[in-house]
Design a protein around this motif. Structure first.
Motif, PDB file in Angstrom:
ATOM      1  N   GLY A 230      10.300  23.043  21.576  1.00 38.02           N
ATOM      2  CA  GLY A 230      10.238  24.114  20.584  1.00 38.02           C
ATOM      3  C   GLY A 230      10.379  23.618  19.155  1.00 38.02           C
ATOM      4  N   ALA A 231      10.436  22.287  18.962  1.00 41.76           N
ATOM      5  CA  ALA A 231      10.585  21.730  17.621  1.00 41.76           C
ATOM      6  C   ALA A 231       9.241  21.719  16.884  1.00 41.76           C
ATOM      7  N   ALA A 232       9.318  21.775  15.565  1.00 34.26           N
ATOM      8  CA  ALA A 232       8.117  21.767  14.724  1.00 34.26           C
ATOM      9  C   ALA A 232       7.352  20.456  14.880  1.00 34.26           C
ATOM     10  N   VAL A 233       6.040  20.540  14.750  1.00 37.57           N
ATOM     11  CA  VAL A 233       5.169  19.365  14.802  1.00 37.57           C
ATOM     12  C   VAL A 233       4.572  19.152  13.418  1.00 37.57           C
ATOM     13  N   TRP A 234       4.716  17.934  12.909  1.00 37.43           N
ATOM     14  CA  TRP A 234       4.198  17.574  11.592  1.00 37.43           C
ATOM     15  C   TRP A 234       3.078  16.543  11.745  1.00 37.43           C
ATOM     16  N   VAL A 235       2.090  16.605  10.847  1.00 33.38           N
ATOM     17  CA  VAL A 235       1.015  15.614  10.826  1.00 33.38           C
ATOM     18  C   VAL A 235       0.845  15.121   9.392  1.00 33.38           C
ATOM     19  N   ASN A 236       0.336  13.908   9.266  1.00 32.37           N
ATOM     20  CA  ASN A 236       0.087  13.366   7.925  1.00 32.37           C
ATOM     21  C   ASN A 236      -1.376  13.549   7.547  1.00 32.37           C
TER      22      ASN A 236
ATOM     23  N   ASP B 230       0.845  -1.208   0.000  1.00 33.02           N
ATOM     24  CA  ASP B 230       0.000   0.000   0.000  1.00 33.02           C
ATOM     25  C   ASP B 230       0.873   1.248   0.000  1.00 33.02           C
ATOM     26  N   LEU B 231       0.917   1.924  -1.133  1.00 30.00           N
ATOM     27  CA  LEU B 231       1.804   3.071  -1.311  1.00 30.00           C
ATOM     28  C   LEU B 231       1.529   4.183  -0.308  1.00 30.00           C
ATOM     29  N   GLY B 232       0.268   4.516  -0.100  1.00 28.61           N
ATOM     30  CA  GLY B 232      -0.072   5.626   0.784  1.00 28.61           C
ATOM     31  C   GLY B 232       0.223   5.347   2.240  1.00 28.61           C
ATOM     32  N   ASN B 233      -0.132   4.150   2.699  1.00 31.69           N
ATOM     33  CA  ASN B 233       0.132   3.804   4.097  1.00 31.69           C
ATOM     34  C   ASN B 233       1.614   3.890   4.428  1.00 31.69           C
ATOM     35  N   LEU B 234       2.456   3.493   3.489  1.00 33.90           N
ATOM     36  CA  LEU B 234       3.894   3.453   3.729  1.00 33.90           C
ATOM     37  C   LEU B 234       4.501   4.838   3.895  1.00 33.90           C
ATOM     38  N   LEU B 235       3.836   5.851   3.401  1.00 35.15           N
ATOM     39  CA  LEU B 235       4.314   7.218   3.611  1.00 35.15           C
ATOM     40  C   LEU B 235       4.143   7.649   5.062  1.00 35.15           C
ATOM     41  N   ILE B 236       3.244   6.992   5.762  1.00 44.97           N
ATOM     42  CA  ILE B 236       2.993   7.316   7.172  1.00 44.97           C
ATOM     43  C   ILE B 236       3.928   6.520   8.075  1.00 44.97           C
ATOM     44  N   GLU B 237       4.099   5.243   7.767  1.00 43.52           N
ATOM     45  CA  GLU B 237       4.998   4.391   8.542  1.00 43.52           C
ATOM     46  C   GLU B 237       5.409   3.209   7.686  1.00 43.52           C
ATOM     47  N   GLY B 238       6.672   2.817   7.780  1.00 46.11           N
ATOM     48  CA  GLY B 238       7.125   1.605   7.114  1.00 46.11           C
ATOM     49  C   GLY B 238       7.730   1.806   5.741  1.00 46.11           C
TER      50      GLY B 238
ATOM     51  N   ALA C 184      -0.394  10.412   0.135  1.00 45.91           N
ATOM     52  CA  ALA C 184      -0.427  11.143   1.399  1.00 45.91           C
ATOM     53  C   ALA C 184       0.686  12.178   1.409  1.00 45.91           C
ATOM     54  N   ARG C 185       0.644  13.039   2.405  1.00 47.90           N
ATOM     55  CA  ARG C 185       1.706  14.047   2.565  1.00 47.90           C
ATOM     56  C   ARG C 185       1.802  14.419   4.041  1.00 47.90           C
TER      57      ARG C 185
END
Length: 303
Positions: free
Chosen positions: A229-235, A186-194, A217-218
């Protein structure tokens, strides 16, 4: 190569509408979502999804699932099951339903990570080695029952589970019969983990590469910062042409390993209305597959 849609991504359509509209757009097949779900005031991907067949009473629904699919001129790319490998009763039921429908393969979920609420209300806190060993034990049973029913049980590469990567899925299934167990890459799932580079990951799966899901995904930087103080990213899910993964490069990797079976789309982005989204996705993946060297002669749309 054939293209289908997983109906988790078509929540606004009834089963009749999903089959009719997808056939009219020229899709080759459909992957029905099968699970008991929560009700919702408005249709959603995971609750109130109108294109979902309930697990409760599934056996009674088999003739209607078969009729709707056949009347639309669609094939089954498989079933999108949610039965977890440790729920042997429901796993056997969904394997039997897959056989009865002639759908050939069905997803059978693995256990979630100890720090994940994937597929359950609260994280278990159990360590990975313990969860992995338990999943392997259950999947040995799953493989035997899939062989009994003459179908294939599929492990999906999914974030929050013991098989987030191709490497972990291959290790889980090693030694089991690839005629009756396999992996959904699964291409999209792998962008989140794995994430592993697609070509070597597909090569690693070898005979266990059984099915492919495509979405994109992005990662987005938020306005928040953590305690340091580090940036927080979400998918977030993204349209096929807007996400971080190259769908074209992915199809070229699939071509290099000789995969020429089903590709199932499950686009959870919402920038476009559903009907426009599914139609544009079919055009996009056909173009990407053709550029990668696949034979993608368009199916005749239903009249």
């Amino acid at each position: 190569m054939k293209f289908s849609v997983f109906t988790a991504s078509t929540p606004e359509w009834s089963p009749q509408e999903a089959a009719t509209k997808l056939a009219a757009q020229g899709w080759d097949g459909i992957e029905w979502r099968v699970t008991d779900q929560a009700e919702a005031a408005e249709p959603g991907f995971w609750a109130g999804n109108r294109a979902t067949w309930p697990m409760t009473g599934l056996e009674d629904a088999i003739p209607e699932i078969a009729r709707l699919t056949a009347d639309a001129g669609l094939e089954f790319s498989g079933l999108g099951g949610y039965a977890r490998c440790d729920n042997h009763h429901d796993v056997d039921r969904v394997l039997a339903a897959t056989a009865a429908l002639g759908a050939k393969q069905v997803r059978v979920n693995v256990l979630p990570l100890g720090n994940s609420n994937m597929g359950g209300p609260e994280p278990t806190g159990l360590p990975y080695p313990e969860l992995f060993a338990a999943t392997r034990e259950h999947y040995e049973w799953v493989a035997s029952r899939a062989a009994h029913h003459g179908v294939k049980a599929l492990v999906e590469l999914h974030h929050g589970t013991v098989t987030a990567s191709a490497s972990s899925a291959r290790r889980l299934l090693e030694g089991l019969d690839p005629q009756h167990v396999g992996v959904i890459h699964d291409l999209g799932n792998l962008l989140i983990e794995g994430w592993e580079s697609p070509l070597p990951a597909l090569q690693l799966l070898g005979p266990y590469l059984a099915h492919v899901h495509v979405k994109n995904a992005r990662w987005v930087r938020t306005d928040s910062k953590d305690e340091t103080g580090a940036a927080v990213w979400v998918n977030e899910w993204a349209p096929l042409a807007e996400g971080q993964a190259s769908v074209l490069a992915y199809f070229r990797a699939l071509a290099e390993v000789g995969y020429d079976s089903w590709v199932t789309l499950e686009d959870f982005s919402t920038e476009l209305p559903l009907e426009e989204r599914t139609a544009s996705n079919l055009a996009f993946v056909r173009k990407a597959a053709a550029l990668a060297g696949f034979d993608v002669a368009a199916s005749a749309p239903a009249s």
